[in-house]
Design a protein around this motif. Structure first.
Motif, short mmCIF file in Angstrom:
data_model
loop_
_atom_site.label_atom_id
_atom_site.label_comp_id
_atom_site.label_asym_id
_atom_site.label_seq_id
_atom_site.Cartn_x
_atom_site.Cartn_y
_atom_site.Cartn_z
N UNK A 113 3.09 -1.78 -3.06
CA UNK A 113 3.70 -3.08 -3.32
C UNK A 113 4.93 -2.81 -4.18
N UNK A 114 6.06 -2.58 -3.51
CA UNK A 114 7.28 -2.19 -4.23
C UNK A 114 7.80 -3.30 -5.13
N UNK A 120 -2.03 0.84 -4.34
CA UNK A 120 -3.49 0.87 -4.25
C UNK A 120 -3.98 2.28 -3.92
N UNK A 121 -4.91 2.77 -4.74
CA UNK A 121 -5.56 4.04 -4.48
C UNK A 121 -6.94 3.75 -3.92
N UNK A 122 -7.19 4.21 -2.72
CA UNK A 122 -8.46 3.94 -2.05
C UNK A 122 -9.51 4.99 -2.39
N UNK A 137 -2.59 1.04 -9.24
CA UNK A 137 -2.01 1.55 -10.48
C UNK A 137 -0.56 1.10 -10.60
N UNK A 138 -0.11 0.96 -11.84
CA UNK A 138 1.26 0.55 -12.10
C UNK A 138 2.23 1.69 -11.82
N UNK A 147 8.97 8.73 -5.84
CA UNK A 147 8.55 8.16 -4.55
C UNK A 147 9.75 8.14 -3.61
N UNK A 148 10.91 7.76 -4.14
CA UNK A 148 12.13 7.73 -3.32
C UNK A 148 12.48 9.12 -2.82
#
Length: 251
Positions: A113-114, A120-122, A137-138, A147-148
């Protein structure tokens, strides 16, 4: 003859706990005669004689020099080989996200959720069972930067050569990531440093920024507050590599 290596007493205790769980299930569900009382007495004696034990808490953190040397090594390897593992990016993503290697290689792009900076960690690791234990997690600014990097088309194309699912942020093998890190430490003569210690580094950095235990939990997703106390009470280190210098090493 078989060149077998000894296992840690904590590993043996962990395996015995799994065996007990199976025996207990067999006793209840299949009505098998299982003497759990004798099993418990035996394991208690093994614990007294220190043949099995709980795992020790590690407090090993990489030094400034070690992080610099490892980063330079991985950057050089990435730039001068056909490696599919951008370890220079993965290791710093592990620091800023506080994620385990097994979690990093399971992260689904659709779970990001950018807008709200959440991922979300499953099936998050949990003593009571990981299946279905999904938590968000934040994603802080430093983590977002890496991430980019990992989403860069050229970098992803090299990673995807391994044949793993395109829906993953890091479509690579978790065990291979750990192996790459161990081999680098061995070549650089860095002793007793594990990939998991980067998670500790990440938590420590958050504490050094003045984050509270609940705020650190929002990133690390630790269940227990007590497991984070050592990070919050950490003494200021002489030298911590800033983001600007980390990015310089990436060039």
């Amino acid at each position: 003859k078989f060149n077998l290596q000894p296992i840690a007493t904590s590993t043996l205790q962990h395996e015995l706990l799994h065996i007990r769980g199976v025996l207990s299930h067999a006793s209840i569900m299949w009505n098998l005669k299982v003497d759990l009382q004798t099993f418990d007495k035996t394991t208690a004696q093994l614990r007294k004689t220190r043949q099995i034990s709980s795992s020790r808490k590690r407090d090993r953190l990489p030094t400034f020099d070690e992080l610099e040397r490892i980063t330079k090594y991985f950057v050089k390897k990435w730039n001068h080989s056909s490696s599919s593992y951008p370890m220079h990016l993965i290791m710093w993503f592990a620091v800023f996200s506080c994620r385990r290697e097994s979690e990093i290689t399971r992260m689904q792009l659709t779970d990001y959720d950018e807008v709200n900076k959440l991922w979300k960690i499953r099936d998050l690791k949990n003593p009571n069972g990981s299946k279905g234990n999904h938590k968000e997690f934040n994603v802080n600014d430093d983590c977002q930067q890496f991430i980019k990097f990992l989403l860069d088309e050229k970098i992803r194309n090299r990673m995807l050569k391994r044949g793993y699912c395109e829906s993953l942020l890091v479509p690579l093998n978790a065990k291979a990531i750990g192996s790459e890190f161990r081999n680098a430490c061995k070549l650089l003569e860095i002793e007793d440093l594990h990939f998991h210690d980067l998670r500790h580094e990440g938590c420590t950095r958050l504490a050094e920024l003045g984050k509270t235990i609940p705020q650190i939990q929002q990133v690390s997703l630790h269940d227990s507050w007590s497991s984070l106390e050592r990070y919050v009470s950490v003494k200021a280190r002489k030298k911590v590599m800033p983001r600007s210098q980390i990015l310089e090493l990436m060039d």
